[in-house]
Design a protein around this motif. Structure first.
Motif, PDB file in Angstrom:
ATOM      1  N   ASP A 137      36.476  28.018  47.813  1.00 49.17           N
ATOM      2  CA  ASP A 137      37.593  27.389  48.183  1.00 49.17           C
ATOM      3  C   ASP A 137      37.627  25.733  48.183  1.00 49.17           C
ATOM      4  O   ASP A 137      36.994  25.216  48.951  1.00 49.17           O
ATOM      5  N   ARG A 138      38.273  25.500  47.016  1.00 41.74           N
ATOM      6  CA  ARG A 138      38.204  23.939  46.881  1.00 41.74           C
ATOM      7  C   ARG A 138      39.271  23.442  47.599  1.00 41.74           C
ATOM      8  O   ARG A 138      40.571  23.108  47.004  1.00 41.74           O
ATOM      9  N   ALA A 139      39.316  23.245  48.940  1.00 43.62           N
ATOM     10  CA  ALA A 139      40.386  22.812  49.687  1.00 43.62           C
ATOM     11  C   ALA A 139      41.216  21.548  49.135  1.00 43.62           C
ATOM     12  O   ALA A 139      40.558  20.843  48.710  1.00 43.62           O
ATOM     13  N   GLY A 140      42.579  21.795  49.078  1.00 47.71           N
ATOM     14  CA  GLY A 140      43.570  20.921  48.657  1.00 47.71           C
ATOM     15  C   GLY A 140      43.366  21.000  47.297  1.00 47.71           C
ATOM     16  O   GLY A 140      44.255  20.007  46.582  1.00 47.71           O
ATOM     17  N   ILE A 141      42.878  21.700  46.454  1.00 45.86           N
ATOM     18  CA  ILE A 141      43.050  21.848  44.957  1.00 45.86           C
ATOM     19  C   ILE A 141      43.639  23.180  44.661  1.00 45.86           C
ATOM     20  O   ILE A 141      43.279  24.346  45.146  1.00 45.86           O
ATOM     21  N   ASN A 142      44.815  23.028  43.842  1.00 45.76           N
ATOM     22  CA  ASN A 142      45.499  24.547  43.334  1.00 45.76           C
ATOM     23  C   ASN A 142      44.514  25.000  42.496  1.00 45.76           C
ATOM     24  O   ASN A 142      44.015  24.689  41.524  1.00 45.76           O
ATOM     25  N   GLN A 143      44.132  26.453  42.743  1.00 47.48           N
ATOM     26  CA  GLN A 143      43.312  27.177  42.031  1.00 47.48           C
ATOM     27  C   GLN A 143      44.196  28.322  41.167  1.00 47.48           C
ATOM     28  O   GLN A 143      43.475  29.265  40.638  1.00 47.48           O
ATOM     29  N   ASN A 144      45.384  28.139  41.176  1.00 48.37           N
ATOM     30  CA  ASN A 144      45.978  28.823  40.340  1.00 48.37           C
ATOM     31  C   ASN A 144      45.706  29.364  38.856  1.00 48.37           C
ATOM     32  O   ASN A 144      45.923  30.398  38.348  1.00 48.37           O
ATOM     33  N   GLY A 145      44.969  28.453  38.315  1.00 50.82           N
ATOM     34  CA  GLY A 145      44.351  28.554  37.086  1.00 50.82           C
ATOM     35  C   GLY A 145      43.566  29.676  36.761  1.00 50.82           C
ATOM     36  O   GLY A 145      43.048  30.183  35.682  1.00 50.82           O
ATOM     37  N   CYS A 146      42.686  30.240  37.995  1.00 50.45           N
ATOM     38  CA  CYS A 146      41.832  31.149  37.983  1.00 50.45           C
ATOM     39  C   CYS A 146      42.425  32.412  38.034  1.00 50.45           C
ATOM     40  O   CYS A 146      41.545  33.538  38.434  1.00 50.45           O
ATOM     41  N   LYS A 147      43.694  32.504  38.359  1.00 49.35           N
ATOM     42  CA  LYS A 147      44.200  33.910  38.615  1.00 49.35           C
ATOM     43  C   LYS A 147      43.822  34.826  37.226  1.00 49.35           C
ATOM     44  O   LYS A 147      44.280  34.291  36.219  1.00 49.35           O
ATOM     45  N   ASN A 148      43.671  36.040  37.502  1.00 50.71           N
ATOM     46  CA  ASN A 148      43.418  37.040  36.261  1.00 50.71           C
ATOM     47  C   ASN A 148      42.556  36.707  35.322  1.00 50.71           C
ATOM     48  O   ASN A 148      42.906  36.715  33.745  1.00 50.71           O
ATOM     49  N   VAL A 149      41.425  35.772  35.334  1.00 49.44           N
ATOM     50  CA  VAL A 149      40.620  35.300  34.217  1.00 49.44           C
ATOM     51  C   VAL A 149      39.183  36.062  34.225  1.00 49.44           C
ATOM     52  O   VAL A 149      38.957  36.619  35.184  1.00 49.44           O
ATOM     53  N   THR A 150      38.708  36.255  33.284  1.00 51.25           N
ATOM     54  CA  THR A 150      37.257  36.794  33.175  1.00 51.25           C
ATOM     55  C   THR A 150      36.257  35.606  33.347  1.00 51.25           C
ATOM     56  O   THR A 150      36.470  34.978  32.450  1.00 51.25           O
ATOM     57  N   VAL A 151      35.566  35.815  34.257  1.00 51.39           N
ATOM     58  CA  VAL A 151      34.438  34.686  34.469  1.00 51.39           C
ATOM     59  C   VAL A 151      33.470  34.842  33.710  1.00 51.39           C
ATOM     60  O   VAL A 151      32.645  35.967  33.929  1.00 51.39           O
ATOM     61  N   PRO A 152      32.957  34.033  32.726  1.00 50.07           N
ATOM     62  CA  PRO A 152      31.662  34.380  31.711  1.00 50.07           C
ATOM     63  C   PRO A 152      30.337  34.028  32.453  1.00 50.07           C
ATOM     64  O   PRO A 152      30.420  32.796  33.006  1.00 50.07           O
ATOM     65  N   LEU A 153      29.377  34.656  32.547  1.00 50.77           N
ATOM     66  CA  LEU A 153      28.022  34.552  33.158  1.00 50.77           C
ATOM     67  C   LEU A 153      27.042  34.336  31.760  1.00 50.77           C
ATOM     68  O   LEU A 153      26.991  35.234  31.135  1.00 50.77           O
ATOM     69  N   HIS A 154      26.147  33.271  32.007  1.00 50.66           N
ATOM     70  CA  HIS A 154      25.280  33.107  30.977  1.00 50.66           C
ATOM     71  C   HIS A 154      23.779  33.185  31.497  1.00 50.66           C
ATOM     72  O   HIS A 154      23.404  32.455  32.593  1.00 50.66           O
ATOM     73  N   PHE A 155      23.181  34.254  31.053  1.00 52.26           N
ATOM     74  CA  PHE A 155      21.710  34.392  31.648  1.00 52.26           C
ATOM     75  C   PHE A 155      20.803  33.771  30.757  1.00 52.26           C
ATOM     76  O   PHE A 155      20.845  34.019  29.575  1.00 52.26           O
ATOM     77  N   VAL A 156      19.808  33.225  31.420  1.00 51.70           N
ATOM     78  CA  VAL A 156      18.423  32.851  30.549  1.00 51.70           C
ATOM     79  C   VAL A 156      17.409  33.324  31.261  1.00 51.70           C
ATOM     80  O   VAL A 156      17.021  32.717  32.355  1.00 51.70           O
TER      81      VAL A 156
END
Length: 158
Positions: A137-156
């Motif tokens: 929750d990045r208070a005060g920052i609009n996070q609408n750009g994160c709606k319905n995205v697939t978040v990629p994870l990189h494992f090493v």
């Protein structure tokens, strides 16, 4: 003369018996030394493969639920390989920190410390682990750009 003839027979028979048993035989040999060289071949490491799935938690939202991901590390090699750690980042397949281009990036997410079940993986074997992911929750920052995205994870694995 018959006594002499019997004695000769006994001497011949006794001599033949001693030779048959090994009496009176002599053996000779040479002693020697030598040396030689040989080689053996070692194998090489084979990169681990890692797969993951979401096992619990609802859809991510700012400050919302945490998702738990289970990952499996597989040793495709021909010998035991040591797994020291698994690092996870919100990144693309090359390990570059992710940015969706629509205002959502790796800075919007927090990953927990991965937990593992094994450190030495036999040839063809696997080790399992879990890691948590939460959207910050990045208070005060609009996070609408994160709606319905697939978040990629990189494992090493190392």
């Amino acid at each position: 003369m018959s006594k002499v003839a019997g004695r000769e027979k006994r001497i011949v028979i006794t001599t033949a018996a001693l030779l048959a048993v090994g009496g009176g035989a002599a053996f000779a040999y040479w002693s020697a030394m030598g040396q030689g060289d040989g080689t053996a071949q070692t194998g090489n490491t084979t990169d681990f493969t890692i797969t993951s799935t979401v096992t619990s938690g609802g859809p991510l939202s700012p400050g919302g639920p945490t998702q738990t991901l289970t990952f499996t590390v597989t040793n495709p090699g021909s010998g035991v390989q040591k797994l020291s750690a698994v690092n996870v980042t919100v990144a693309d397949t090359e390990g570059t920190l992710w940015d969706s281009g629509s205002g959502c990036s790796s800075a919007d997410f927090a990953l927990g410390t991965p937990a593992l079940t094994a450190t030495e993986i036999p040839a063809g074997g696997t080790a399992s682990g879990t890691v948590t992911l939460q959207m910050k929750d990045r208070a005060g920052i609009n996070q609408n750009g994160c709606k319905n995205v697939t978040v990629p994870l990189h494992f090493v694995a190392s």
